[in-house]
Design a protein around this motif. Structure first.
Motif, PDB file in Angstrom:
ATOM      1  N   PRO A 186      79.404  65.570  49.750  1.00 45.99           N
ATOM      2  CA  PRO A 186      79.035  66.740  50.555  1.00 45.99           C
ATOM      3  C   PRO A 186      79.049  68.040  49.765  1.00 45.99           C
ATOM      4  CG  PRO A 186      80.509  65.334  51.796  1.00 45.99           C
ATOM      5  CD  PRO A 186      80.470  64.790  50.394  1.00 45.99           C
ATOM      6  N   ALA A 187      79.998  68.187  48.840  1.00 44.80           N
ATOM      7  CA  ALA A 187      80.045  69.406  48.027  1.00 44.80           C
ATOM      8  C   ALA A 187      78.793  69.538  47.176  1.00 44.80           C
ATOM      9  CB  ALA A 187      81.292  69.403  47.143  1.00 44.80           C
ATOM     10  N   ILE A 188      78.311  68.411  46.650  1.00 44.21           N
ATOM     11  CA  ILE A 188      77.107  68.438  45.820  1.00 44.21           C
ATOM     12  C   ILE A 188      75.864  68.686  46.665  1.00 44.21           C
ATOM     13  CG2 ILE A 188      75.617  67.041  44.342  1.00 44.21           C
ATOM     14  CD1 ILE A 188      78.141  65.633  43.317  1.00 44.21           C
ATOM     15  N   VAL A 189      75.759  67.957  47.779  1.00 41.31           N
ATOM     16  CA  VAL A 189      74.538  68.028  48.595  1.00 41.31           C
ATOM     17  C   VAL A 189      74.459  69.320  49.383  1.00 41.31           C
ATOM     18  CG1 VAL A 189      73.322  66.961  50.545  1.00 41.31           C
ATOM     19  CG2 VAL A 189      74.319  65.525  48.752  1.00 41.31           C
ATOM     20  N   ILE A 190      75.574  69.732  49.978  1.00 39.43           N
ATOM     21  CA  ILE A 190      75.558  70.900  50.862  1.00 39.43           C
ATOM     22  C   ILE A 190      75.675  72.204  50.085  1.00 39.43           C
ATOM     23  CG2 ILE A 190      76.754  72.060  52.758  1.00 39.43           C
ATOM     24  CD1 ILE A 190      77.646  69.280  53.724  1.00 39.43           C
ATOM     25  N   ALA A 195      78.819  67.808  39.294  1.00 36.43           N
ATOM     26  CA  ALA A 195      79.766  66.706  39.434  1.00 36.43           C
ATOM     27  C   ALA A 195      81.211  67.180  39.280  1.00 36.43           C
ATOM     28  CB  ALA A 195      79.455  65.611  38.413  1.00 36.43           C
ATOM     29  N   ILE A 196      81.484  67.946  38.232  1.00 39.62           N
ATOM     30  CA  ILE A 196      82.858  68.382  37.968  1.00 39.62           C
ATOM     31  C   ILE A 196      83.307  69.434  38.977  1.00 39.62           C
ATOM     32  CG2 ILE A 196      84.430  69.387  36.283  1.00 39.62           C
ATOM     33  CD1 ILE A 196      83.400  66.573  35.619  1.00 39.62           C
ATOM     34  N   SER A 197      82.461  70.398  39.248  1.00 36.96           N
ATOM     35  CA  SER A 197      82.837  71.426  40.220  1.00 36.96           C
ATOM     36  C   SER A 197      82.960  70.828  41.619  1.00 36.96           C
ATOM     37  CB  SER A 197      81.820  72.573  40.219  1.00 36.96           C
ATOM     38  OG  SER A 197      80.533  72.115  40.619  1.00 36.96           O
TER      39      SER A 197
END
Length: 300
Positions: A186-190, A195-197
């Motif tokens: 969700p952090a990546i998509v939204i 990847a690291i953050s």
């Protein structure tokens, strides 16, 4: 409950004494209730159930593309005479396969999260829009798939070589890893993290969501266990009769089990997305307004 703002866009819900330290069983019950709400949200976009099916078909295609040529290239006569050891080749192909399957799994999970986020934000997602959003996040999803796939391979290698105590420790490490990374996709998509953050963001939210995170795993696992009971009963009953009855029972049970997996995968993505939205914004997502999601958060 009252609320304070830790930083712009993030609200932490505070609860007074007795307002609710949810016990472990309370959290599991809460997760099951949220799964029901997730289903009500999912029913509005049933076409999203095609995404886990696409993931399965892509996995089968990749396995065929990788392993059929590999197996056909192995000289069976050389193997029988021990002139050639395929161990190294099979190891490399196995690693490539694991990475490819990890990429497929993460990508389609990202598509499910994208569709769930669109619905929970008041939109009307389609399979095309969800997959398109996942494609736009490939710069974050692809490295994450490789990273989490590598961690999985390392843990599996250590597990196979460890004793019972070592396997227990590795399993605990694996569980901790899955818990800490529950909200990475969700952090990546939204939020368009890398990847690291995204990993850092998921770990940072763990202090607010660890209870719901673990309860979700237990709760959805419990739902899955209950859901497969009819299939087990059908196979058991037809197995006692034997012959054609058993074949018929298997033909009924297998599609049913596949449907259970598809539905639970989609439900988990909706819950995952809703949990991420609430943890990062402090707002109850659209469709969860009548749930007790807000009551499940507290300072930890």
């Amino acid at each position: 409950p009252t609320s304070t703002t830790d930083h712009p866009g993030t609200t932490t819900i505070l609860r007074g004494p007795g307002a609710g330290t949810l016990g472990r069983m309370g959290r599991i019950s809460n997760t099951i209730a949220l799964a029901k709400v997730s289903w009500r949200v999912l029913r509005k976009d049933r076409e999203l159930l095609l995404i886990p099916v696409l993931s399965f078909l892509a996995s089968i295609a990749v396995l065929a593309l990788i392993w059929l040529p590999t197996l056909s290239a192995i000289d069976t006569s050389a193997l029988e005479s021990e002139r050639e050891d395929p161990g190294a080749v099979l190891l490399v192909v196995g690693i490539i396969t694991a990475m490819a399957l990890s990429i497929i799994t993460v990508f389609f999970n990202g598509a499910l999260v994208a569709g769930a986020h669109e619905r929970l934000s008041g939109g009307d997602p389609t399979v095309r829009s969800a997959v398109g959003r996942a494609f736009s996040r490939l710069p974050g999803l692809l490295p994450w798939a490789i990273l989490t796939g590598t961690v999985g391979l390392i843990l599996q290698a250590v597990r196979e070589r460890a004793g019972w105590l070592g396997r227990f420790v590795v399993n605990m490490v694996g569980m901790a890893w899955k818990t800490a990374t529950f909200l990475v996709v969700p952090a990546i998509v939204i939020d368009d993290h890398g990847a690291i953050s995204g990993l850092k963001a998921s770990a940072a939210l763990l202090k607010r969501t660890w209870g719901e995170n673990i309860a979700a795993r237990v709760g959805f696992g419990l739902l899955g266990f209950v859901a497969i009971i009819p299939a087990v009963l059908v196979v058991g009953a037809t197995g006692a009769l034997g012959g054609a009855a058993l074949v018929l029972g298997i033909l009924v049970a297998v599609p049913y089990l596949a449907l259970v997996v598809v539905v639970l995968t989609a439900l988990n993505a909706v819950f995952q997305t809703a949990l991420s939205l609430y943890a990062t914004t402090g707002s109850v997502p659209t469709g969860f307004d009548d749930s007790n999601l807000q009551a499940s958060f507290s300072i930890r």
